[in-house]
Design a protein around this motif. Structure first.
Motif, PDB file in Angstrom:
ATOM      1  N   GLU A  39       0.813  -1.212   0.000  1.00  0.00           N
ATOM      2  CA  GLU A  39       0.000   0.000   0.000  1.00  0.00           C
ATOM      3  C   GLU A  39       0.850   1.267   0.000  1.00  0.00           C
ATOM      4  OE1 GLU A  39      -3.415   0.390  -0.302  1.00  0.00           O
ATOM      5  OE2 GLU A  39      -3.177  -1.698  -0.875  1.00  0.00           O
ATOM      6  N   LYS A  44       0.876   2.342  -7.286  1.00  0.00           N
ATOM      7  CA  LYS A  44      -0.166   1.304  -7.264  1.00  0.00           C
ATOM      8  C   LYS A  44      -1.457   1.760  -7.943  1.00  0.00           C
ATOM      9  CE  LYS A  44      -1.826   2.708  -2.722  1.00  0.00           C
ATOM     10  NZ  LYS A  44      -1.145   3.970  -2.706  1.00  0.00           N
ATOM     11  N   GLU A  82      -4.057  -8.565  -0.558  1.00  0.00           N
ATOM     12  CA  GLU A  82      -3.959  -7.268  -1.238  1.00  0.00           C
ATOM     13  C   GLU A  82      -3.076  -6.282  -0.486  1.00  0.00           C
ATOM     14  OE1 GLU A  82      -6.947  -3.729  -2.488  1.00  0.00           O
ATOM     15  OE2 GLU A  82      -7.619  -5.771  -2.892  1.00  0.00           O
ATOM     16  N   ASP A  83      -3.080  -6.335   0.838  1.00  0.00           N
ATOM     17  CA  ASP A  83      -2.285  -5.391   1.607  1.00  0.00           C
ATOM     18  C   ASP A  83      -0.896  -5.936   1.951  1.00  0.00           C
ATOM     19  OD1 ASP A  83      -3.144  -7.329   3.340  1.00  0.00           O
ATOM     20  OD2 ASP A  83      -3.680  -5.935   4.956  1.00  0.00           O
TER      21      ASP A  83
END
Length: 155
Positions: A39, A44, A82-83
């Motif tokens: 993140e 991103k 995802e993180d």
């Protein structure tokens, strides 16, 4: 009041101008260049910067690209959360595009890793989705031609 010849010349001028815009755009191709992990960072998705904003963003640059082909690589997609820190997004100029010269995205092997990679050809195409200048110029030319035809029809 506009004369038919004036409208025809105006339409021709718009068409020639749109062609010039497309040719000028073809001379300079740039790609976004950056890398972000997890993140952190500005590389991103969603990538929300344009050519002007990127000048003030640390770690993101718009670099000239001789091949005209840009790329985006996402590492760790699918096998990590995802993180997760192991997920990384990289945008860059690539030396050459696919052999069939078609824009595409696919899972592949890059630097001995499974990644999701995208190729595109065009100025800053590896950023956010935007209307390309040739599309805008073509729309203007069509609108001017339609306007000229409508005016000529009523005179």
């Amino acid at each position: 009041m506009w004369k038919p010849i004036d409208l025809a010349l105006l339409s021709l001028g718009v068409i020639l101008l749109s062609n010039q815009i497309a040719q000028t755009n073809a001379l300079l191709k740039r790609c976004y260049q950056c890398r972000s992990r997890g993140e952190l960072g500005s590389c991103k998705d969603p990538f929300t910067y344009n050519a002007t904003q990127v000048e003030n963003e640390h770690g993101v640059t718009a670099v000239p690209c001789a091949s005209g082909w840009c790329g985006k690589v996402i590492e760790g997609q699918g096998s990590f959360r995802e993180d997760d820190y192991d997920m990384a997004t990289q945008r860059m100029c690539v030396q050459r595009g696919p052999s069939d010269s078609e824009d595409r995205c696919a899972n592949t092997i890059y630097n001995h890793k499974k990644v999701y990679m995208c190729f595109c050809q065009g100025d800053l195409c590896n950023g956010a989705t935007t209307a390309r200048p040739w599309t805008i110029a073509s729309a203007l030319a069509a609108a001017a031609t339609g306007l000229a035809a409508a005016v000529l029809r009523f005179h």
